[in-house]
Motif scaffolding. Structure first.
Motif: not given
Length: 207
Positions: A130-131, A163-174, A147-155, A111-117
């Motif tokens: 994902l951020q 592109l992955a979520f079919g939107r113009e821009n996404v900041v937060h995903g899970a 699960g702490g820093p090991e479960t955060l992806i920021t690349v 999912v994407a979007g602050y509230e859903k994530v």
């Protein structure tokens, strides 16, 4: 822990890096083969025919392998790495990661979007956060990886996550647990070695 944040398992087949001489799991290296015209070709999926030549998923290592003619030494003949080989690998890895996240979304596992994530994090459904690397640091700090820093992806950038979520821009995903989550972690780790991690903060607000 990987440079992209998420932890990569250290099991599985190992290969030796041409540039560093170090041996490590295949998931942390990039395979290359010799293609038509004796040109060095990245084999990011590890399925192209031919004898594989392995280099750490690291920009400096790939550039050194090309500059020092280590591919020719491994192939035992003169071969030709293309200009911008590291950039080519970075673009390919980013595309693979975007595709994996998109597949997870289509399967209902992302999912994407602050509230859903936030909802997924609160109810324990998320296993990866994902951020966007260029998202607002203030906005991103409001969510904690499950699960702490090991479960955060920021690349990925906001546009790439978009592109992955079919939107113009996404900041937060899970991502939820499932078969693609581990592959996302592996590809994010490889991409992190090719992409500077400067924690940009140019994107306004939250998605």
């Amino acid at each position: 822990m990987s440079r992209g944040g998420a932890k990569v398992e250290k099991d599985g087949p190992e290969r030796r890096c041409l540039a560093t001489g170090e041996t490590g799991p295949k998931t942390g290296l990039v395979r290359f083969v010799v293609g038509p015209g004796d040109e060095v070709v990245p084999d990011l999926a590890g399925k192209l025919p031919g004898r594989g030549m392995w280099v750490a998923a690291d920009r400096a290592a790939i550039e050194a392998a090309a500059k020092k003619k280590l591919f020719s030494r491994a192939a035992k003949r003169q071969v030709h790495p293309p200009e911008g080989l590291a950039d080519m690998v970075e673009a390919g890895l980013a595309s693979r990661l975007v595709t994996l996240v998109a597949l997870s979304r289509k399967a209902g596992g992302a999912v994407a979007g602050y509230e859903k994530v936030k909802a997924w994090l609160d109810n324990g459904e998320a296993v990866l956060l994902l951020q966007a690397c260029d998202g607002s640091e203030r906005g991103k700090s409001k969510l904690r990886p499950p699960g702490g820093p090991e479960t955060l992806i920021t690349v990925l950038s906001g546009s790439e996550l978009g592109l992955a979520f079919g939107r113009e821009n996404v900041v937060h995903g899970a991502l939820a647990a499932g078969g693609l989550a581990r592959r996302v972690v592996e590809e994010a780790s490889r991409l992190a070695g090719l992409r500077p991690q400067d924690g940009g903060n140019s994107a306004p607000g939250k998605d």
